[in-house]
Design a protein around this motif. Structure first.
Motif, PDB file in Angstrom:
ATOM      1  N   VAL A 123      -0.740  -0.010 -23.893  1.00  9.88           N
ATOM      2  CA  VAL A 123      -0.456   1.333 -23.369  1.00  9.88           C
ATOM      3  C   VAL A 123      -1.554   1.731 -22.371  1.00  9.88           C
ATOM      4  CG1 VAL A 123      -0.196   3.782 -24.005  1.00  9.88           C
ATOM      5  CG2 VAL A 123       0.836   2.013 -25.441  1.00  9.88           C
ATOM      6  N   ARG A 124      -2.807   1.389 -22.721  1.00 13.50           N
ATOM      7  CA  ARG A 124      -3.931   1.717 -21.829  1.00 13.50           C
ATOM      8  C   ARG A 124      -3.769   0.990 -20.491  1.00 13.50           C
ATOM      9  NH1 ARG A 124      -7.624   1.352 -25.730  1.00 13.50           N
ATOM     10  NH2 ARG A 124      -8.025  -0.845 -25.269  1.00 13.50           N
ATOM     11  N   HIS A 125      -3.481  -0.293 -20.572  1.00 17.24           N
ATOM     12  CA  HIS A 125      -3.298  -1.087 -19.354  1.00 17.24           C
ATOM     13  C   HIS A 125      -2.133  -0.530 -18.534  1.00 17.24           C
ATOM     14  CE1 HIS A 125      -2.658  -4.406 -16.613  1.00 17.24           C
ATOM     15  NE2 HIS A 125      -1.455  -4.627 -17.117  1.00 17.24           N
ATOM     16  N   HIS A 126      -1.038  -0.259 -19.203  1.00 13.24           N
ATOM     17  CA  HIS A 126       0.154   0.297 -18.541  1.00 13.24           C
ATOM     18  C   HIS A 126      -0.217   1.593 -17.793  1.00 13.24           C
ATOM     19  CE1 HIS A 126       4.367   1.737 -18.204  1.00 13.24           C
ATOM     20  NE2 HIS A 126       3.821   2.906 -18.436  1.00 13.24           N
ATOM     21  N   ASP A 127      -0.934   2.477 -18.464  1.00 10.11           N
ATOM     22  CA  ASP A 127      -1.288   3.763 -17.852  1.00 10.11           C
ATOM     23  C   ASP A 127      -2.253   3.575 -16.685  1.00 10.11           C
ATOM     24  OD1 ASP A 127       0.342   5.126 -19.565  1.00 10.11           O
ATOM     25  OD2 ASP A 127      -1.264   5.876 -20.872  1.00 10.11           O
ATOM     26  N   ALA A 173      -2.810   4.375 -10.969  1.00 11.72           N
ATOM     27  CA  ALA A 173      -3.346   3.945  -9.679  1.00 11.72           C
ATOM     28  C   ALA A 173      -2.287   4.045  -8.580  1.00 11.72           C
ATOM     29  CB  ALA A 173      -3.846   2.502  -9.785  1.00 11.72           C
ATOM     30  N   THR A 174      -1.060   4.365  -8.946  1.00 12.59           N
ATOM     31  CA  THR A 174       0.018   4.477  -7.949  1.00 12.59           C
ATOM     32  C   THR A 174       0.352   5.947  -7.689  1.00 12.59           C
ATOM     33  OG1 THR A 174       1.869   4.557  -9.498  1.00 12.59           O
ATOM     34  CG2 THR A 174       1.046   2.360  -8.897  1.00 12.59           C
ATOM     35  N   LEU A 175       1.205   6.157  -6.693  1.00 15.18           N
ATOM     36  CA  LEU A 175       1.622   7.527  -6.375  1.00 15.18           C
ATOM     37  C   LEU A 175       2.812   7.977  -7.225  1.00 15.18           C
ATOM     38  CD1 LEU A 175       1.494   7.130  -2.485  1.00 15.18           C
ATOM     39  CD2 LEU A 175      -0.221   8.197  -3.962  1.00 15.18           C
ATOM     40  N   LEU A 176       3.318   7.071  -8.060  1.00 17.10           N
ATOM     41  CA  LEU A 176       4.532   7.369  -8.823  1.00 17.10           C
ATOM     42  C   LEU A 176       4.356   8.554  -9.758  1.00 17.10           C
ATOM     43  CD1 LEU A 176       7.126   5.300  -8.789  1.00 17.10           C
ATOM     44  CD2 LEU A 176       5.069   4.414  -7.771  1.00 17.10           C
ATOM     45  N   MET A 177       3.138   8.666 -10.316  1.00 21.62           N
ATOM     46  CA  MET A 177       2.912   9.727 -11.297  1.00 21.62           C
ATOM     47  C   MET A 177       2.895  11.117 -10.655  1.00 21.62           C
ATOM     48  SD  MET A 177       3.001   8.337 -14.156  1.00 21.62           S
ATOM     49  CE  MET A 177       2.440   9.609 -15.284  1.00 21.62           C
ATOM     50  N   ARG A 178       2.836  11.153  -9.319  1.00 25.95           N
ATOM     51  CA  ARG A 178       2.825  12.463  -8.638  1.00 25.95           C
ATOM     52  C   ARG A 178       4.228  13.051  -8.493  1.00 25.95           C
ATOM     53  NH1 ARG A 178      -1.488  11.905  -3.674  1.00 25.95           N
ATOM     54  NH2 ARG A 178      -3.088  10.809  -4.846  1.00 25.95           N
ATOM     55  N   GLU A 210      17.896  18.854   7.987  1.00 26.99           N
ATOM     56  CA  GLU A 210      16.636  19.274   7.359  1.00 26.99           C
ATOM     57  C   GLU A 210      16.784  19.431   5.843  1.00 26.99           C
ATOM     58  OE1 GLU A 210      13.705  18.829   8.794  1.00 26.99           O
ATOM     59  OE2 GLU A 210      15.093  18.133  10.334  1.00 26.99           O
ATOM     60  N   MET A 211      17.989  19.797   5.397  1.00 27.03           N
ATOM     61  CA  MET A 211      18.217  19.889   3.936  1.00 27.03           C
ATOM     62  C   MET A 211      18.224  18.502   3.290  1.00 27.03           C
ATOM     63  SD  MET A 211      21.275  22.690   3.908  1.00 27.03           S
ATOM     64  CE  MET A 211      21.649  22.741   2.160  1.00 27.03           C
ATOM     65  N   LEU A 212      18.670  17.507   4.065  1.00 29.80           N
ATOM     66  CA  LEU A 212      18.797  16.158   3.494  1.00 29.80           C
ATOM     67  C   LEU A 212      17.521  15.321   3.616  1.00 29.80           C
ATOM     68  CD1 LEU A 212      22.411  15.359   4.721  1.00 29.80           C
ATOM     69  CD2 LEU A 212      21.682  15.450   2.337  1.00 29.80           C
ATOM     70  N   VAL A 213      16.558  15.859   4.351  1.00 31.87           N
ATOM     71  CA  VAL A 213      15.305  15.115   4.535  1.00 31.87           C
ATOM     72  C   VAL A 213      14.341  15.460   3.395  1.00 31.87           C
ATOM     73  CG1 VAL A 213      13.241  15.022   5.978  1.00 31.87           C
ATOM     74  CG2 VAL A 213      15.490  14.820   7.027  1.00 31.87           C
ATOM     75  N   PRO A 214      13.904  14.475   2.635  1.00 30.39           N
ATOM     76  CA  PRO A 214      13.013  14.781   1.506  1.00 30.39           C
ATOM     77  C   PRO A 214      11.582  15.092   1.963  1.00 30.39           C
ATOM     78  CG  PRO A 214      13.741  12.472   1.467  1.00 30.39           C
ATOM     79  CD  PRO A 214      14.198  13.048   2.750  1.00 30.39           C
ATOM     80  N   ARG A 215      10.981  16.068   1.329  1.00 32.71           N
ATOM     81  CA  ARG A 215       9.599  16.412   1.664  1.00 32.71           C
ATOM     82  C   ARG A 215       8.720  16.573   0.430  1.00 32.71           C
ATOM     83  NH1 ARG A 215      10.408  17.940   6.621  1.00 32.71           N
ATOM     84  NH2 ARG A 215      12.538  18.638   6.902  1.00 32.71           N
ATOM     85  N   LEU A 216       9.346  16.714  -0.741  1.00 32.47           N
ATOM     86  CA  LEU A 216       8.579  17.092  -1.925  1.00 32.47           C
ATOM     87  C   LEU A 216       7.841  15.929  -2.565  1.00 32.47           C
ATOM     88  CD1 LEU A 216      11.319  19.368  -3.512  1.00 32.47           C
ATOM     89  CD2 LEU A 216       9.287  20.095  -2.253  1.00 32.47           C
ATOM     90  N   TYR A 217       8.128  14.724  -2.116  1.00 26.82           N
ATOM     91  CA  TYR A 217       7.505  13.538  -2.721  1.00 26.82           C
ATOM     92  C   TYR A 217       7.562  12.425  -1.687  1.00 26.82           C
ATOM     93  CZ  TYR A 217      12.350  12.124  -3.205  1.00 26.82           C
ATOM     94  OH  TYR A 217      13.649  11.791  -2.921  1.00 26.82           O
ATOM     95  N   GLY A 218       6.813  11.357  -1.950  1.00 26.98           N
ATOM     96  CA  GLY A 218       6.713  10.284  -0.969  1.00 26.98           C
ATOM     97  C   GLY A 218       7.756   9.197  -1.171  1.00 26.98           C
ATOM     98  N   PHE A 219       8.027   8.501  -0.105  1.00 28.40           N
ATOM     99  CA  PHE A 219       9.003   7.400  -0.149  1.00 28.40           C
ATOM    100  C   PHE A 219       8.613   6.366  -1.216  1.00 28.40           C
ATOM    101  CE2 PHE A 219      10.187   3.074   1.121  1.00 28.40           C
ATOM    102  CZ  PHE A 219      11.567   3.212   1.178  1.00 28.40           C
ATOM    103  N   GLY A 220       9.581   5.998  -2.025  1.00 31.68           N
ATOM    104  CA  GLY A 220       9.355   4.922  -2.994  1.00 31.68           C
ATOM    105  C   GLY A 220       8.756   5.373  -4.308  1.00 31.68           C
ATOM    106  N   THR A 221       8.448   6.677  -4.422  1.00 29.67           N
ATOM    107  CA  THR A 221       7.876   7.132  -5.689  1.00 29.67           C
ATOM    108  C   THR A 221       8.978   7.593  -6.646  1.00 29.67           C
ATOM    109  OG1 THR A 221       7.548   9.401  -4.903  1.00 29.67           O
ATOM    110  CG2 THR A 221       5.761   7.839  -4.518  1.00 29.67           C
ATOM    111  N   GLU A 228       0.816  -1.227   0.000  1.00 33.17           N
ATOM    112  CA  GLU A 228       0.000   0.000   0.000  1.00 33.17           C
ATOM    113  C   GLU A 228       0.851   1.279   0.000  1.00 33.17           C
ATOM    114  OE1 GLU A 228      -0.694  -2.392   2.826  1.00 33.17           O
ATOM    115  OE2 GLU A 228      -2.786  -1.956   3.308  1.00 33.17           O
ATOM    116  N   THR A 229       2.119   1.145   0.359  1.00 30.71           N
ATOM    117  CA  THR A 229       3.000   2.331   0.386  1.00 30.71           C
ATOM    118  C   THR A 229       3.008   3.037  -0.967  1.00 30.71           C
ATOM    119  OG1 THR A 229       4.423   1.082   1.857  1.00 30.71           O
ATOM    120  CG2 THR A 229       5.337   3.101   0.992  1.00 30.71           C
TER     121      THR A 229
END
Ligand code: NA7
Length: 533
Positions: free
Chosen positions: A474-478, A483-488, A314-325, A284-285
């Motif tokens: 391509v449709r299936h791939h998209d 459905a994942t957070l990767l596209m964000r 604080e500079m090295l801590v990521p905030r702009l995107y989620g872990f694993g994306t 679910e991550t």
């Protein structure tokens, strides 16, 4: 007059996929020639010889499975081997199976075009050679075309500039003032390795990463024998997991556990010190924003704990995107490097690198004087290598033009309009990012080899996917990607690192097991959805 040499197949690339293709095509009795721009075998493991380059897959699954003799002869010395050992392994394989005889090195493909009347490809190289072949098999790699950002006044710098993916062997960094641009998986490996030997290290970071502490282990013969005993299981099992590793998403649903239980599971994953933290824990991550944020916060805590100066932390801590994306790097001393007095972190997100000078580079009006600038700035991934080959298919259509507008393929293995072009590790297959590469590359080379065998047995001279089948893939791939957070997240995964590249998740994220099943079914159905004539 220029002569044309005829073969059954031309293979591009002598890396992991290309060497295996060489072995398979020879077993099939085909006449073929392998072409590689490098002076030696290895592909990725030839070019990326930068300090600290290392495999992020466990050695016991990052290898060839096709020969029991090979498996019995090669011992890995570490859980995550360094580049020299991996390169030695590929040389060992090339020598053992006499694969070099088939390879023309220092040879780059500059043009390829399909001759419909003859059902053959004509392939031209930078050395002026011309080949004709029924099958054109690209094993040119999905991370093989370096990205070199156009920094103003690049040419003015009087020191050395080295891209990690074209590393000049023998470049000595000891006692030098070094700048590293880029903190992806590559930059992290370089930085942690050279920090203690250079005089000064300036790290220019645009995006912080969620790097996981690598748990490496040295293997002696007895320990390695335990892994070798598992080879029969492993060689089968890797094809049945989400990402082609020995591990898989195995945990129960996040919400079925108490917070304490979840925390305990995350600690166990963290302690394993591998990519299991990413594609081997809670599925679910990658899809649920709230769960992703909790896992991200867990990793942020691990990062903070390693850095002494809270401002640097604080500079090295990521905030702009989620872990694993974005590809999760493994690190071994990366964060600790920033506790050293000779290492400085410079944020180039708010204030990008303005220009290079004869002495170094300028950020926010400050000039950094450097002897060496290392570009760890990544790749034109997935499509880069093929798009540069000027491939022209049926009716003169250009692959470069097609992919500059819309990155399409069928199973990442073929493209409609390009008969008999096989794109091992092509875009829209798991092999661009979500696969232990050796698992997917061998499976894809096998698919290609089996397809050619089928064509020969059935008297077919050309094969390509139908437009409808490609649309469907391509449709299936998209659908799976969306459905994942990767596209964000913006990264090379989505083509965002290259200006003007069409946005699409480059790698299929429906799982290696699922992908392999679809490939197998396609083959078993007599290539339904493909036109074979
Ligand atoms: P990546 O992951 O694409 O990382 C490239 C890094 O370079 C990343 O930190 C970029 O920042 C940075 N970058 C790129 N262009 C610039 C400019 N113009 N200015 C500053 N920083 C820049 O490539 P890697 O080689 O590390 O890893 C690729 C894969 O190889 C890896 O995932 C493994 O699978 C093996 P950005 O994130 O774009 O802000």
């Amino acid at each position: 007059m220029q002569t044309t040499r005829d073969f059954d197949a031309i293979v591009v690339g002598a890396g992991i996929a290309g060497l295996y293709a060489t072995y398979r095509l020879r077993e099939m009795g085909l006449s073929f020639q392998v072409l590689d721009a490098a002076p030696d075998v290895g592909g990725t493991w030839y070019w990326n010889s930068y300090p600290g380059a290392r495999v992020d897959s466990q050695s016991y699954v990052y290898q060839y499975w096709f020969s029991d003799e090979l498996l019995s002869e090669w011992d890995w010395s570490e859980r995550f081997p360094a580049q020299p050992e991996t390169e030695r392994y590929l040389n060992f394989v090339a020598d053992k199976f006499a694969l070099r005889d088939h390879i023309a090195f220092n040879t780059r493909v500059t043009h390829a075009s399909w001759d419909a009347a003859a059902s053959r490809w004509t392939i031209e190289t930078d050395g002026g050679e011309r080949y004709s072949a029924k099958y054109f098999v690209s094993c040119a790699g999905m991370l093989s075309t370096p990205k070199v950002p156009p920094f103003p006044d690049h040419e003015k710098f009087k020191g050395a500039i080295a891209h990690t993916a074209r590393w000049p062997r023998g470049l000595d960094l000891k006692g030098k003032r070094v700048g590293v641009i880029g903190t992806g998986a590559t930059g992290i490996q370089v930085i942690q390795t050279i920090a203690s030997e250079v005089a000064e290290l300036k790290v220019f970071q645009r995006t912080a990463q969620y790097a996981v502490r690598m748990n490496n282990e040295r293997y002696d013969a007895a320990r390695f024998a335990e892994w070798r005993a598992q080879y029969p299981r492993l060689r089968e099992h890797v094809h049945h997991t989400f990402a082609g590793f020995d591990f898989d998403f195995h945990l129960p649903s996040w919400h079925s556990l108490t917070p304490a239980q979840r925390h305990a599971e995350l600690e166990t994953l963290w302690a394993d010190g591998s990519l299991a933290m990413w594609v081997g824990g809670f599925e679910e991550t990658l899809v649920d924003p709230a769960i992703n944020e909790e896992v991200s916060e867990f990793v942020r805590g691990k990062i903070r704990a390693q850095i002494v100066d809270p401002k640097v932390a604080e500079m090295l801590v990521p905030r702009l995107y989620g872990f694993g994306t974005y590809r999760v790097p493994l690190e071994n001393g990366y964060y600790e490097a920033f506790n050293r007095d000779n290492v400085e972190l410079i944020d180039v997100r708010a204030d990008p690198i303005e220009r290079f000078t004869d002495k170094g580079l300028v950020v926010a009006g400050r000039e950094f004087e450097l002897d060496v600038i290392i570009l760890a700035t990544g790749f034109d991934a997935g499509t880069g290598a093929l798009a540069r080959m000027d491939v022209c298919g049926r009716d003169g259509r250009s692959l470069t033009e097609l992919w500059s507008k819309d990155i399409r393929s069928t199973l990442g293995l073929q493209v409609h309009g390009f008969p008999n072009l096989f794109t091992v590790a092509g875009p829209l297959a798991p092999s661009t990012a979500f696969c232990n590469m050796t698992t997917c590359l061998q499976q894809q080379v096998d698919w290609v080899a089996n397809c050619i065998t089928w064509m020969r047995a059935n008297g077919k001279s050309a094969i390509e996917p139908t437009r409808e089948r490609e649309d469907e893939w391509v449709r299936h791939h998209d659908e799976v990607a969306n459905a994942t957070l990767l596209m964000r997240t913006k990264s090379w995964y989505t083509g965002d690192n290259i200006e003007g590249k069409p946005r699409r998740l480059l790698s299929y994220i429906g799982g290696v097991d699922n992908y392999r099943k679809i490939c197998d079914e396609t083959q078993a159905s007599g290539y339904q959805g493909f036109m074979a004539a």
